[in-house]
Design a protein around this motif. Structure first.
Motif, mmCIF file in Angstrom:
data_model
loop_
_atom_site.group_PDB
_atom_site.id
_atom_site.type_symbol
_atom_site.label_atom_id
_atom_site.label_comp_id
_atom_site.label_asym_id
_atom_site.label_seq_id
_atom_site.Cartn_x
_atom_site.Cartn_y
_atom_site.Cartn_z
ATOM 1 N N LEU A 1 0.864 -1.305 0.058
ATOM 2 C CA LEU A 1 -0.014 -0.132 0.047
ATOM 3 C C LEU A 1 0.766 1.217 -0.003
ATOM 4 N N ALA A 2 1.826 1.441 0.880
ATOM 5 C CA ALA A 2 2.707 2.331 0.861
ATOM 6 C C ALA A 2 3.643 2.580 -0.341
ATOM 7 N N ALA A 3 3.842 1.431 -1.065
ATOM 8 C CA ALA A 3 4.448 1.580 -2.281
ATOM 9 C C ALA A 3 3.947 2.093 -3.538
ATOM 10 N N ASN A 4 2.852 1.717 -3.573
ATOM 11 C CA ASN A 4 2.130 1.908 -4.927
ATOM 12 C C ASN A 4 0.608 2.292 -4.600
ATOM 13 N N SER A 5 0.252 3.199 -3.579
ATOM 14 C CA SER A 5 -1.149 3.579 -3.176
ATOM 15 C C SER A 5 -2.077 3.804 -4.162
ATOM 16 N N THR A 6 -1.720 4.550 -5.268
ATOM 17 C CA THR A 6 -2.834 4.753 -6.407
ATOM 18 C C THR A 6 -2.677 3.894 -7.433
ATOM 19 N N GLY A 7 -1.554 3.006 -7.404
ATOM 20 C CA GLY A 7 -1.596 2.049 -8.583
ATOM 21 C C GLY A 7 -2.477 1.075 -8.370
ATOM 22 N N ARG A 8 -2.256 0.266 -9.608
ATOM 23 C CA ARG A 8 -3.497 -0.995 -9.792
ATOM 24 C C ARG A 8 -3.004 -1.942 -8.630
ATOM 25 N N CYS A 9 -4.000 -2.706 -8.097
ATOM 26 C CA CYS A 9 -3.640 -3.846 -7.183
ATOM 27 C C CYS A 9 -4.317 -5.021 -7.995
ATOM 28 N N LEU A 10 -5.715 -4.891 -8.035
ATOM 29 C CA LEU A 10 -6.445 -6.280 -8.404
ATOM 30 C C LEU A 10 -7.103 -5.724 -9.796
ATOM 31 N N MET A 11 -7.101 -6.962 -10.345
ATOM 32 C CA MET A 11 -7.889 -7.097 -11.790
ATOM 33 C C MET A 11 -8.904 -8.352 -11.752
ATOM 34 N N TYR A 12 -10.105 -8.275 -12.195
ATOM 35 C CA TYR A 12 -10.844 -9.116 -12.121
ATOM 36 C C TYR A 12 -12.147 -9.085 -13.058
ATOM 37 N N MET A 13 -12.757 -10.101 -13.637
ATOM 38 C CA MET A 13 -13.731 -10.014 -14.491
ATOM 39 C C MET A 13 -15.059 -9.713 -13.902
ATOM 40 N N LEU A 14 -15.736 -8.781 -14.630
ATOM 41 C CA LEU A 14 -17.017 -8.523 -14.385
ATOM 42 C C LEU A 14 -17.809 -9.663 -14.414
ATOM 43 N N GLN A 15 -18.940 -9.880 -13.417
ATOM 44 C CA GLN A 15 -19.961 -11.087 -13.587
ATOM 45 C C GLN A 15 -20.578 -10.983 -14.914
ATOM 46 N N ASN A 16 -20.337 -12.119 -15.588
ATOM 47 C CA ASN A 16 -21.153 -12.309 -16.786
ATOM 48 C C ASN A 16 -20.705 -11.619 -17.942
ATOM 49 N N GLN A 17 -19.480 -10.976 -17.810
ATOM 50 C CA GLN A 17 -19.038 -10.210 -19.321
ATOM 51 C C GLN A 17 -17.533 -10.648 -18.933
ATOM 52 N N PHE A 18 -16.886 -10.552 -20.340
ATOM 53 C CA PHE A 18 -15.586 -10.979 -20.790
ATOM 54 C C PHE A 18 -14.692 -9.905 -20.944
#
Length: 558
Positions: free
Chosen positions: A83-100
């Motif tokens: 969190l301290a190293a990259n607070s505004t950077g992207r952390c998680l990437m996941y697929m929206l439900q029922n969308q690719f």
């Protein structure tokens, strides 16, 4: 001065030849002598035992590595560092439900979600933080399981990951052994859980990672004294006034891990924060400097929250402030997941890697340009070089590499992976591979194969820095430390990554971990002259206790 056309053509030809020589140079990535001794070997050994082997970076007499930095001693500290190293950077990437399509969330946003779910969880269950209370996670590797696990680390609960979605018998045994009062469950696993509730009387609160829960499902749960709550609603309810972290100590239990792929319940392996941080540190310490994880890296892993390797792999990426991809969960979508998210680190089981190899070879293997390019890259590999900058990478192999997104520079897997598949990844795709060997009881890691060891030898690599290994004579099998050309015996492991013990099974713990702290794996091995470990087989039936590594999980089947 005028330059005629012939001079220009000669200049271009010379430049092309020089470029070809430079890009196709065959100097090895590492000097071969550095692979001739990959471990530190103690000068003395006990009777009936081999010499103790350690990582080259941890000589005899020095302390085994426990933490990456003094301030990072628990899994909660790991999150805080990311969190301290990259607070505004992207952390998680996941697929929206029922969308690719994939969406991303920053470290700041995910931090609020962790605090929100943890606070809502405490409010709904009335469970007290830092009491080492077991809580189930009966969900695939997903944003919700990640949020839940991080919340449990933050507030001192014990995660009990369960990734088998087929057997009610195993679920009932685990619930009754741990007496868990709450469980986080995926929508597709909810029906099986509801069927099992009559035999799981300790469960009082069910947090469902779902958009819709039927009134009938709520009624069935209520019949057995349990409530069903939506994960997102609990997270939202706690987000306005999140509780401060109740920081765990390194000796606190972080996880009780069961291998629920077997047909009968295995022992619950109790792993502390110190165990898992040590395993993460051992792995990251075996990465060469240029391959250390950074905030620019992105991990796509097929090791779920039920795999210990999945925990320390994810922790290593979080500690660096990198991002994590949660794949769609279908084997047929593996390549699409990579192309949609462009990971730099790809962690997967041998079976999935072998299926990728098979699919790509079917698509590209018959082409004459591919065959010529691949043969040339194999020659470079035999000379000790993995590269993406030879002319062959531009002529015949660029599309093959792009199938994993085009940015992967490291594949992490477990042993054993077919040599043909490893060759394909290194040569055709120009990607380095690290294969690890471990047990659940050793937090999922014992040895790691050197990234620059491209040989076809069947060894498992040398010890990582968090543990040491030795072999114990087995007279019944006629394996001894005096065997030639290599000592043979039962593999023993000692270090801060070795489990606290088996859950509520003191006798089993005492049988497996001796008075000197050595964990007896129940597996035979030999120690090669270069310090690497080779697996020879199982001393006894330990399949149900072995770290879940190779099988394809239910959610990654077709």
């Amino acid at each position: 001065m005028e330059v005629d056309a012939l001079t220009i053509l000669l200049t271009i030809a010379i430049a092309a030849v020089l470029a070809f020589v430079k890009l196709s140079k065959s100097e090895p990535d590492i000097h071969p002598l550095l692979l001739d001794q990959q471990a530190t070997v103690a000068p003395l050994r006990g009777e009936g035992e081999s010499a103790i082997h350690r990582a080259k970076s941890v000589p005899a007499g020095s302390s085994l590595v426990k933490v990456p930095l003094e301030r990072i001693r628990t899994l909660h500290d790991v999150w805080q560092n990311g969190l301290a190293a990259n607070s505004t950077g992207r952390c998680l990437m996941y697929m929206l439900q029922n969308q690719f399509s994939y969406v991303g969330e920053s470290y700041e946003h995910v931090d609020k979600r962790i605090g929100g779910f943890g606070t809502g969880f405490i409010a709904e269950t009335k469970l007290k933080p830092r009491t080492e209370t077991p809580v189930g996670i009966y969900a695939p590797y997903s944003q919700e399981s990640f949020i839940a696990q991080q919340a449990f680390y933050r507030y001192g609960f014990v995660a009990v990951p369960i990734h088998d979605l087929r057997s009610s018998e195993l679920l009932i045994e685990i619930v009754n052994q741990t007496k868990m009062k709450a469980i986080v469950v995926a929508q597709k696993a909810l029906p099986l859980l509801l069927q099992s509730l009559k035999d799981c009387s300790s469960i009082k609160t069910i947090f469902v990672a779902a958009i819709y829960v039927s009134e009938e499902q709520k009624r069935i749960a209520a019949q057995h004294g349990a409530r069903i709550l939506k994960f997102a609603e609990v997270e939202y309810s706690g987000s306005s006034e999140a509780l401060d972290a109740v920081k765990p100590e390194p000796s606190d239990i972080a996880m009780i891990n069961y291998n629920t792929k077997s047909t009968s319940l295995s022992k619950g392996v109790v792993l502390t924060h110190a165990n898992l941080v040590a395993a993460m540190t051992g792995f990251t310490g075996s990465l060469p400097g240029a391959k250390k994880f950074t905030s620019k890296d992105r991990l796509l892993s097929h090791f779920t929250n039920g795999d210990v390797i999945g925990t320390w792999m994810t922790s290593a990426m979080v500690m660096a402030g990198g991002s994590i991809v949660f794949p769609s969960g279908l084997m047929k979508n593996v390549l699409h997941d990579c192309q949609a998210t462009t990971p730099t680190i790809f962690a997967s089981t041998p079976i999935i890697l072998e299926k990728i190899h098979e699919a790509l070879d079917t698509t590209y293997g018959a082409g004459s340009s591919f065959k010529k390019a691949y043969a040339s890259k194999l020659a470079l590999l035999d000379a000790g070089r993995v590269t993406t900058t030879s002319l062959w990478d531009f002529i015949g192999l660029g599309e093959v590499r792009s199938r994993l997104g085009g940015k992967v520079h490291l594949v992490v897997t477990t042993n054993p992976t077919k040599p043909e598949t490893l060759k394909y990844i290194r040569a055709a795709m120009g990607i380095h591979v690290m294969a690890t060997y471990g047990r659940t009881e050793t937090s999922g890691i014992v040895t790691s194969r050197n990234m620059f060891d491209y040989s076809n030898d069947a060894h498992l690599g040398a010890p990582v820095g968090c543990n040491e290994i030795k072999l114990l004579d087995d007279p019944e099998q006629r394996y001894t430390s005096g065997d030639q050309p290599s000592p043979r015996g039962e593999i023993l492991v000692r270090g801060p990554n070795v489990m606290k013990g088996y859950y509520k099974k003191p006798n089993a713990t005492a049988t497996s971990i001796d008075s000197d702290g050595w964990f007896h794996t129940g597996e035979w091995g030999s120690l090669n002259a270069n310090g690497t470990l080779e697996l020879l087989g199982k001393k006894k039936k330990v399949k149900s206790e072995k770290a879940p590594s190779s099988p394809v999980h239910e959610e990654f089947k077709e």
